[in-house]
Design a protein around this motif. Structure first.
Motif, PDB file in Angstrom:
ATOM      1  N   THR A 121       0.860  -1.185   0.000  1.00 52.40           N
ATOM      2  CA  THR A 121       0.000   0.000   0.000  1.00 52.40           C
ATOM      3  C   THR A 121       0.898   1.238   0.000  1.00 52.40           C
ATOM      4  O   THR A 121       2.043   1.192   0.451  1.00 52.40           O
ATOM      5  N   PRO A 122       0.376   2.360  -0.549  1.00 50.22           N
ATOM      6  CA  PRO A 122       1.228   3.545  -0.708  1.00 50.22           C
ATOM      7  C   PRO A 122       1.829   4.072   0.591  1.00 50.22           C
ATOM      8  O   PRO A 122       1.230   3.980   1.662  1.00 50.22           O
ATOM      9  N   MET A 123       3.000   4.603   0.436  1.00 56.24           N
ATOM     10  CA  MET A 123       3.699   5.276   1.528  1.00 56.24           C
ATOM     11  C   MET A 123       2.798   6.383   2.067  1.00 56.24           C
ATOM     12  O   MET A 123       2.193   7.141   1.299  1.00 56.24           O
ATOM     13  N   GLN A 124       2.743   6.471   3.388  1.00 56.30           N
ATOM     14  CA  GLN A 124       1.847   7.442   4.023  1.00 56.30           C
ATOM     15  C   GLN A 124       2.622   8.702   4.403  1.00 56.30           C
ATOM     16  O   GLN A 124       3.313   8.747   5.418  1.00 56.30           O
ATOM     17  N   TRP A 125       2.488   9.706   3.537  1.00 53.36           N
ATOM     18  CA  TRP A 125       3.288  10.913   3.728  1.00 53.36           C
ATOM     19  C   TRP A 125       2.641  11.904   4.688  1.00 53.36           C
ATOM     20  O   TRP A 125       3.323  12.531   5.488  1.00 53.36           O
ATOM     21  N   ASP A 126       1.320  12.076   4.550  1.00 52.67           N
ATOM     22  CA  ASP A 126       0.648  13.029   5.443  1.00 52.67           C
ATOM     23  C   ASP A 126      -0.824  12.638   5.562  1.00 52.67           C
ATOM     24  O   ASP A 126      -1.222  11.575   5.064  1.00 52.67           O
ATOM     25  N   ASP A 127      -1.629  13.487   6.201  1.00 48.95           N
ATOM     26  CA  ASP A 127      -3.022  13.078   6.419  1.00 48.95           C
ATOM     27  C   ASP A 127      -3.975  13.640   5.366  1.00 48.95           C
ATOM     28  O   ASP A 127      -5.180  13.621   5.541  1.00 48.95           O
ATOM     29  N   SER A 128      -3.429  14.148   4.263  1.00 50.73           N
ATOM     30  CA  SER A 128      -4.311  14.625   3.195  1.00 50.73           C
ATOM     31  C   SER A 128      -4.813  13.425   2.382  1.00 50.73           C
ATOM     32  O   SER A 128      -4.382  12.294   2.603  1.00 50.73           O
ATOM     33  N   ASP A 129      -5.700  13.703   1.420  1.00 50.04           N
ATOM     34  CA  ASP A 129      -6.269  12.622   0.611  1.00 50.04           C
ATOM     35  C   ASP A 129      -5.188  11.726   0.030  1.00 50.04           C
ATOM     36  O   ASP A 129      -4.150  12.210  -0.408  1.00 50.04           O
ATOM     37  N   GLN A 130      -5.446  10.436   0.005  1.00 42.71           N
ATOM     38  CA  GLN A 130      -4.501   9.442  -0.530  1.00 42.71           C
ATOM     39  C   GLN A 130      -3.137   9.517   0.170  1.00 42.71           C
ATOM     40  O   GLN A 130      -2.103   9.206  -0.416  1.00 42.71           O
ATOM     41  N   ALA A 131      -3.164   9.961   1.410  1.00 42.29           N
ATOM     42  CA  ALA A 131      -1.952  10.004   2.253  1.00 42.29           C
ATOM     43  C   ALA A 131      -0.830  10.832   1.640  1.00 42.29           C
ATOM     44  O   ALA A 131       0.342  10.638   1.964  1.00 42.29           O
ATOM     45  N   GLY A 132      -1.215  11.741   0.730  1.00 44.75           N
ATOM     46  CA  GLY A 132      -0.185  12.577   0.104  1.00 44.75           C
ATOM     47  C   GLY A 132       0.676  11.820  -0.896  1.00 44.75           C
ATOM     48  O   GLY A 132       1.681  12.329  -1.366  1.00 44.75           O
ATOM     49  N   PHE A 133       0.246  10.602  -1.229  1.00 46.31           N
ATOM     50  CA  PHE A 133       1.036   9.775  -2.150  1.00 46.31           C
ATOM     51  C   PHE A 133       0.821  10.192  -3.603  1.00 46.31           C
ATOM     52  O   PHE A 133       1.756  10.218  -4.407  1.00 46.31           O
ATOM     53  N   THR A 134      -0.419  10.509  -3.938  1.00 41.44           N
ATOM     54  CA  THR A 134      -0.737  10.842  -5.332  1.00 41.44           C
ATOM     55  C   THR A 134      -1.858  11.869  -5.364  1.00 41.44           C
ATOM     56  O   THR A 134      -2.674  11.941  -4.440  1.00 41.44           O
ATOM     57  N   SER A 135      -1.898  12.647  -6.458  1.00 43.21           N
ATOM     58  CA  SER A 135      -3.029  13.559  -6.641  1.00 43.21           C
ATOM     59  C   SER A 135      -4.106  12.853  -7.450  1.00 43.21           C
ATOM     60  O   SER A 135      -5.188  13.376  -7.669  1.00 43.21           O
ATOM     61  N   GLY A 136      -3.791  11.636  -7.906  1.00 42.07           N
ATOM     62  CA  GLY A 136      -4.764  10.883  -8.714  1.00 42.07           C
ATOM     63  C   GLY A 136      -5.355   9.729  -7.909  1.00 42.07           C
ATOM     64  O   GLY A 136      -5.509   9.813  -6.684  1.00 42.07           O
ATOM     65  N   ARG A 137      -5.645   8.647  -8.627  1.00 42.16           N
ATOM     66  CA  ARG A 137      -6.191   7.460  -7.976  1.00 42.16           C
ATOM     67  C   ARG A 137      -5.067   6.440  -7.843  1.00 42.16           C
ATOM     68  O   ARG A 137      -4.520   6.002  -8.853  1.00 42.16           O
ATOM     69  N   PRO A 138      -4.705   6.071  -6.616  1.00 34.48           N
ATOM     70  CA  PRO A 138      -3.555   5.176  -6.464  1.00 34.48           C
ATOM     71  C   PRO A 138      -3.808   3.793  -7.067  1.00 34.48           C
ATOM     72  O   PRO A 138      -4.947   3.329  -7.063  1.00 34.48           O
ATOM     73  N   TRP A 139      -2.753   3.154  -7.560  1.00 30.91           N
ATOM     74  CA  TRP A 139      -2.893   1.845  -8.208  1.00 30.91           C
ATOM     75  C   TRP A 139      -3.413   0.808  -7.225  1.00 30.91           C
ATOM     76  O   TRP A 139      -4.047  -0.171  -7.607  1.00 30.91           O
ATOM     77  N   ILE A 140      -3.141   1.015  -5.945  1.00 29.79           N
ATOM     78  CA  ILE A 140      -3.714   0.166  -4.899  1.00 29.79           C
ATOM     79  C   ILE A 140      -4.139   1.108  -3.788  1.00 29.79           C
ATOM     80  O   ILE A 140      -3.489   2.139  -3.557  1.00 29.79           O
ATOM     81  N   LYS A 141      -5.244   0.764  -3.122  1.00 28.61           N
ATOM     82  CA  LYS A 141      -5.785   1.683  -2.108  1.00 28.61           C
ATOM     83  C   LYS A 141      -4.773   1.971  -0.994  1.00 28.61           C
ATOM     84  O   LYS A 141      -3.991   1.094  -0.631  1.00 28.61           O
ATOM     85  N   VAL A 142      -4.869   3.160  -0.447  1.00 26.46           N
ATOM     86  CA  VAL A 142      -4.020   3.474   0.712  1.00 26.46           C
ATOM     87  C   VAL A 142      -4.606   2.796   1.942  1.00 26.46           C
ATOM     88  O   VAL A 142      -5.799   2.492   1.997  1.00 26.46           O
ATOM     89  N   ASN A 143      -3.755   2.540   2.903  1.00 21.81           N
ATOM     90  CA  ASN A 143      -4.220   1.979   4.166  1.00 21.81           C
ATOM     91  C   ASN A 143      -5.022   3.059   4.891  1.00 21.81           C
ATOM     92  O   ASN A 143      -4.536   4.174   5.080  1.00 21.81           O
ATOM     93  N   PRO A 144      -6.284   2.746   5.290  1.00 19.26           N
ATOM     94  CA  PRO A 144      -7.127   3.783   5.894  1.00 19.26           C
ATOM     95  C   PRO A 144      -6.528   4.393   7.172  1.00 19.26           C
ATOM     96  O   PRO A 144      -6.983   5.456   7.601  1.00 19.26           O
ATOM     97  N   ASN A 145      -5.522   3.770   7.732  1.00 18.66           N
ATOM     98  CA  ASN A 145      -4.972   4.339   8.976  1.00 18.66           C
ATOM     99  C   ASN A 145      -3.963   5.474   8.743  1.00 18.66           C
ATOM    100  O   ASN A 145      -3.297   5.920   9.680  1.00 18.66           O
ATOM    101  N   TYR A 146      -3.900   5.981   7.515  1.00 15.63           N
ATOM    102  CA  TYR A 146      -2.872   6.992   7.204  1.00 15.63           C
ATOM    103  C   TYR A 146      -3.052   8.304   7.959  1.00 15.63           C
ATOM    104  O   TYR A 146      -2.096   9.065   8.109  1.00 15.63           O
ATOM    105  N   ARG A 147      -4.279   8.576   8.428  1.00 18.97           N
ATOM    106  CA  ARG A 147      -4.437   9.854   9.139  1.00 18.97           C
ATOM    107  C   ARG A 147      -3.690   9.841  10.466  1.00 18.97           C
ATOM    108  O   ARG A 147      -3.219  10.869  10.924  1.00 18.97           O
ATOM    109  N   GLY A 148      -3.561   8.668  11.035  1.00 22.86           N
ATOM    110  CA  GLY A 148      -2.833   8.559  12.309  1.00 22.86           C
ATOM    111  C   GLY A 148      -1.362   8.218  12.126  1.00 22.86           C
ATOM    112  O   GLY A 148      -0.526   8.538  12.974  1.00 22.86           O
ATOM    113  N   ILE A 149      -1.056   7.514  11.043  1.00 26.91           N
ATOM    114  CA  ILE A 149       0.317   7.056  10.822  1.00 26.91           C
ATOM    115  C   ILE A 149       0.824   7.667   9.528  1.00 26.91           C
ATOM    116  O   ILE A 149       0.402   7.261   8.443  1.00 26.91           O
ATOM    117  N   ASN A 150       1.663   8.674   9.627  1.00 31.61           N
ATOM    118  CA  ASN A 150       2.239   9.260   8.413  1.00 31.61           C
ATOM    119  C   ASN A 150       3.543   9.987   8.724  1.00 31.61           C
ATOM    120  O   ASN A 150       3.861  10.262   9.889  1.00 31.61           O
TER     121      ASN A 150
END
Ligand code: ISL
Ligand code: CA
Length: 544
Positions: free
Chosen positions: A405-434
């Motif tokens: 799952t994408p690297m969790q950079w920050d708590d913005s949409d898609q964990a800050g990994f992409t401005s588009g639709r990630p090839w695989i979903k981000v882990n929903p816990n990215y708001r707490g872990i980034n």
């Protein structure tokens, strides 16, 4: 043992497609690695390992190569790669690439030629066999499919594949093929890379005659076959010995005795290896077994060859989920596992996201998953009549997508990994872990890694120290020493959700605390029994 730069190195693995996307197509890319290099550098690591970015139809996320000289469009292009290498070197780091030469994609022009007719000049570059009694030449199972054999209607012969049907194995018995591979290796080394991580490198040689296996599910017949060491010694002679590089072989199904044949310093084959007695063979944490594996490998390679330490990678579920406690002790447990990996003998590997304690994932449906190994297994078992929900459940923990799952950079949409639709979903816990959050918290897993890694620079005992397990029969505590040039470090790890007491051996008097994941006194008095809290890790320098 002789000192070398790579023995002292810490490696950071970048699974680029899940690292950072700079053009919004949903895939991480090489430009993304460039943009995050300062982040990687801030961790203190020495070497970056990039997963395959060669031209590929991407059936197995780049491990099915269709052009060894091209860069996959999703990853970027050759100039970007060259810029990346330069940028890594400018920061004082090195870079190793994945070398995938056990198999290619079925879309590689070599295979297209090879399958075109029995007398094609490249027929022998792959492994072709006539049917046996009208069916597969042997009962062997492949990693990702029910059989290693796939019938090619056009010529009536089967080709051999250790992995997916779309990944035909190369025939290393063919000298032309071998020299073509060596040429390709030189092409990348001449671009200035610093070595290779060699994909399933002990699978290159195949068993003569492909005899039926008594238990086809034990696929160790795929590995360590006669001829393998000739190939690797030839590769060393032809290519590796002419460059100052490091190599790490991915070597499943080996004992330390066999491992030494690959990495023994007098063997002129590889520098180091990944064995899989933990990641592949220890489904969940087993303290006694883990210690036994560590001791056996330490004794087996001691003074003769170099090991690696890792608990997860792009194929294996994140360590804090699989081997630690990713719930109430996520932070403590992530730090404990790091302490262990970085203080055991061998080169430590950090898999992207591990340094912020990223966890495995649980998606709702098989459709949310991408891993070809998982999907093929699901299909096979459901087609055999097993209950789809049960099959799905059983594949969740081992799914390779847990760590993809994408690297969790920050708590913005898609964990800050992409401005588009990630090839695989981000882990929903990215708001707490980034990453952003980790960098703001002085007690974060990130800063703990940073400290551990910097300790290695100042304390050779972490690299070259002798290892001794003081806790062989303890199912919870792992206590060991590393000793080098008159200096001894004591590592105490409580791999448990409960506190445990530790009674130091009598010859120890006091110790200075080097690092711990809990608040602790700077100086310890070892005359008394110590209370070690859940998932607590402490490292002391001893005064003996
Ligand atoms: O993933 C595994 C178990 O779940 C491993 O056994 C893994 O498949 C094996 O170690 C080989 O892995 C390597 O080669 C594969 C590729 O799919 C993996 O990503 C790669 O690391 C085929 O090239
Ligand atoms: Ca992209």
């Amino acid at each position: 043992m002789k000192k070398t730069w790579w023995k002292e190195a810490v490696v950071y693995q970048v699974y680029w497609r899940s690292f950072y996307d700079t053009n919004g197509d949903g895939y991480g890319d090489l430009q993304g690695v460039i943009e995050k290099l300062d982040y990687i550098k801030s961790l203190g690591v020495d070497v970056i390992w990039l997963n395959p970015f060669y031209e590929s139809p991407d059936r197995d996320n780049g491990y099915d190569i269709s052009d060894y000289y091209g860069v996959m469009g999703k990853a970027g292009d050759m100039p970007t790669f060259e810029t990346l290498v330069k940028a890594i070197h400018e920061r004082g780091m090195k870079v190793i690439m994945d070398l995938v030469v056990n198999h290619t994609s079925d879309k590689h022009p070599w295979f297209i030629e090879s399958r075109s007719s029995i007398d094609n000049q490249k027929r022998d570059w792959y492994i072709w066999k006539d049917p046996k009694d009208g069916r597969e030449p042997s009962n062997w199972r492949s990693y990702f499919a029910p059989s290693t054999w796939e019938l090619d209607e056009a010529t009536g012969q089967y080709y051999f594949h250790s992995f997916a049907v779309e990944q035909p194995d190369l025939n290393w018995q063919n000298p032309e093929l071998r020299s073509e591979i060596y040429k390709m290796m030189r092409f990348w080394l001449d671009k200035g890379i610093d070595g290779f991580r060699m994909d399933v490198i002990n699978l290159l040689a195949k068993q003569e005659g492909f005899p039926d296996a008594e238990n086809p599910f034990d696929i160790s017949y795929l590995a360590n076959n006669p001829g393998i060491h000739d190939y690797l010694q030839e590769m060393n002679r032809e290519v590796l010995q002419h460059y100052d590089v490091m190599t790490v072989g991915e070597i499943p199904f080996v004992t330390p005795e066999e491992g030494l044949l690959y990495v023994g310093e007098d063997r002129n084959e590889l520098n180091t290896l990944f064995h899989f007695q933990v990641a592949d063979e220890m489904a969940t944490w087993d303290m006694l077994r883990y210690k036994e594996i560590q001791t056996r490998w330490y004794e087996g390679l001691k003074g003769k060859g170099w090991n690696s330490q890792f608990l997860n990678n792009h194929d294996h579920t994140r360590q804090v989920t699989r081997y630690g406690n990713d719930r109430e002790y996520r932070v403590e447990s992530a730090k404990l596992l790091a302490t262990m990996v970085h203080t055991l003998p061998g080169m430590p590997y950090v898999y992207q996201g591990e340094e912020i304690g990223m966890t495995g994932v649980r998606f709702d449906s098989i459709d949310d998953y991408d891993d070809v190994a998982m999907k093929n297994k699901y299909k096979e078992l459901v087609e055999k009549g097993q209950d789809p929900d049960e099959v799905f459940e059983s594949l969740l923990l081992p799914s390779r997508d847990n760590s993809r799952t994408p690297m969790q950079w920050d708590d913005s949409d898609q964990a800050g990994f992409t401005s588009g639709r990630p090839w695989i979903k981000v882990n929903p816990n990215y708001r707490g872990i980034n990453v952003e959050k980790a960098l703001k918290d002085p007690d974060s897993v990130f800063y703990y890694y940073q400290k551990l890694i910097s300790l290695r620079k100042d304390h050779e005992v972490m690299v070259y120290g002798d290892y001794k397990d003081l806790s062989k029969d303890d199912p919870n505590l792992y206590v060991y020493t590393r000793t080098y040039n008159g200096k001894t470090w004591l590592v105490i790890l409580n791999h448990s959700d409960k506190a445990n007491s530790y009674t130091p051996v009598s010859e120890i008097s006091t110790g200075k605390l080097i690092i711990s994941n809990y608040p602790n006194e700077d100086c310890a008095d070892f005359s008394e029994t110590m209370n070690i809290r859940p998932h607590e890790a402490r490292v002391y320098e001893l005064n003996i």
